[in-house]
Design an enzyme around this catalytic site. Structure first.
Site, PDB file in Angstrom:
ATOM      1  N   GLU A 277       0.830  -1.212   0.000  1.00  0.00           N
ATOM      2  CA  GLU A 277       0.000   0.000   0.000  1.00  0.00           C
ATOM      3  C   GLU A 277       0.864   1.262   0.000  1.00  0.00           C
ATOM      4  OE1 GLU A 277      -3.147  -0.005  -0.490  1.00  0.00           O
ATOM      5  OE2 GLU A 277      -3.371  -2.170  -0.346  1.00  0.00           O
ATOM      6  N   ASP A 358       3.688  -4.337  -5.779  1.00  0.00           N
ATOM      7  CA  ASP A 358       4.189  -5.627  -5.284  1.00  0.00           C
ATOM      8  C   ASP A 358       5.722  -5.628  -5.270  1.00  0.00           C
ATOM      9  OD1 ASP A 358       1.736  -6.725  -4.845  1.00  0.00           O
ATOM     10  OD2 ASP A 358       1.690  -7.979  -6.644  1.00  0.00           O
TER      11      ASP A 358
END
Ligand SMILES: [Zn+2]
Length: 413
Positions: A277, A358
């Protein structure tokens, strides 16, 4: 109604076509439900889990197809019997002036749509989600959420709509101004809603000092990411599905973890999810997506400008007297299905951003493993479709399919 009217054709082809495109995607996707647990998931998933996931997706597809079919049928019927003209006459008689009648017209149509969708929402929450053990919402929470949503929608939506209608009544460049106003309000809301609106639905409690809090703070410091507040959200009051989100611009980043995430996910795994995030924020994904969104809405308002002054738009739906409010409704009906052509490239961008976040998480935490473990567990617990059809992914996925993410993460080692 005539087949020579381009708006009539665009509406009919768009609405009926979009229904069939979605239907085709559902069937293609169901045909891809694999009977074998894919290799990377074998350590967390049994054949029984997979069977359950398959049943879940069949149940969801049944619901989707029934809802879309019923809604399409009712819509065509409403159109066919002259429902738009009838409603226009009714609301303009009651409303008196253009703005009040316009607000009334759009409110009635929105309420009607909500009422028709309600049985399907109930079916989803208390049927499918309950059957598969996800739902923890009580009937009173469900109704409470609806009423709050309705109240907020009226409180925020009606004044904005009134301004837009007023602009179109008054100025020749209304579409441009309407674009500016709705964009400004949209940005303001995305800033205000975590502070003002989310707490109306969820309860936030500060995360107590402990190993998890310290691990999160260490990560935030290392990444120079200013965290103002870390809270726990009572997501378990509605669903067993886990989630994490965070919000806030500038210096007040606020991290919120669903209580369902604390339950069963390792500390490293949670930190991995948060690093992902934080990656979105550090890589400036939100401003990029806002910029694309702005371009999309500019296009929409540009087309709207031309549509509102074209009498054929009204004729296509059997409406005798053009009005701004009716024009907005009819334009959105025509534009809606075709706008999905634009969604596909936008979702392509968000999927690319997911890969980037990611990779950021893997690099910043020193290993892709914790995030991989969390993603696998999330997918298993949420009964995700592990082998979705590429066409379905193009149409509906804002995130890349799990196996692709795992593959990319494995390379980040
Ligand atoms: Zn993400």
């Amino acid at each position: 109604m005539t087949f020579h009217n381009p708006w009539f054709l665009a509406a009919l082809i768009g609405i009926v076509g979009w229904f069939h495109v979605k239907l085709l995607a559902e069937f293609l996707n169901l045909s891809r439900l694999s009977k074998e647990v894919p290799e990377p998931m074998r350590d967390v998933m049994t054949e029984e889990d997979l069977e359950r996931a398959m049943e879940y997706h069949v149940a969801l597809a049944k619901l989707e197809i029934t809802r879309d079919g019923v809604m399409l049928g009712l819509f065509i019927l409403f159109w066919w019997v002259g429902g738009f003209q009838w409603l226009d006459g009714l609301t303009s008689n009651i409303g008196g002036n253009a703005i009040v009648s316009g607000l009334l017209l759009i409110s009635v149509l929105t309420a009607l749509q909500g009422l028709l969708a309600l049985p399907f929402d109930l079916w989803r929450t208390f049927g499918v989600e309950t059957e598969f053990g996800f739902n923890t919402t009580t009937f009173s929470t469900f109704i409470g959420d609806r009423l709050k949503g309705l109240f907020l929608g009226a409180l925020l939506g009606l004044p904005l709509l009134a301004v837009v209608l007023w602009l179109f009544e008054r100025t020749p460049y209304a579409a441009l101004w309407a674009w500016v106003v709705t964009t400004a309000v949209g940005l303001l809301m995305s800033w205000l809603s975590p502070r003002l609106i989310a707490p109306l639905f969820l309860k936030f409690t500060p995360l107590e000092d402990g190993p998890l809090r310290r691990a999160i703070m260490t990560l935030a410091e290392k990444l120079q990411f200013p965290v103002g507040e870390i809270s726990i959200v009572d997501g378990s009051r509605r669903s067993t599905k886990a989630n994490a989100f965070f919000t806030g611009f500038g210096s007040t980043k606020r991290i919120a973890l669903f209580d369902t995430l604390l339950d069963g996910y390792t500390q490293d795994g949670i930190v991995g999810v948060l690093a992902h995030e934080i990656g979105h924020s550090k890589l400036k994904h939100v401003p990029k997506q806002i910029a694309v969104g702005l371009a999309q809405s500019a296009l929409m308002f540009g087309l709207l400008h031309f549509a509102l002054h074209d009498e054929r738009l009204y004729a296509a739906f059997g409406v005798r007297y053009p009005s701004i409010a009716m024009g907005l409704v009819l334009f959105s009906l025509v534009y809606g299905p075709w706008s999905h052509l634009l969604d596909a490239p936008l979702q392509g961008i968000t999927r690319k951003h997911e890969f980037e976040a990611d990779r950021f998480a893997a690099e910043s935490t020193g290993s892709p493993e914790p995030l991989m473990a969390s993603l696998k567990k999330l997918s298993r617990d949420h009964l995700a479709h592990l082998t979705p059809h590429p066409f379905y992914v193009k149409l509906h996925y804002s995130h890349p399919p799990l196996l692709e993410r795992l593959q990319a993460l494995a390379k980040a080692k």
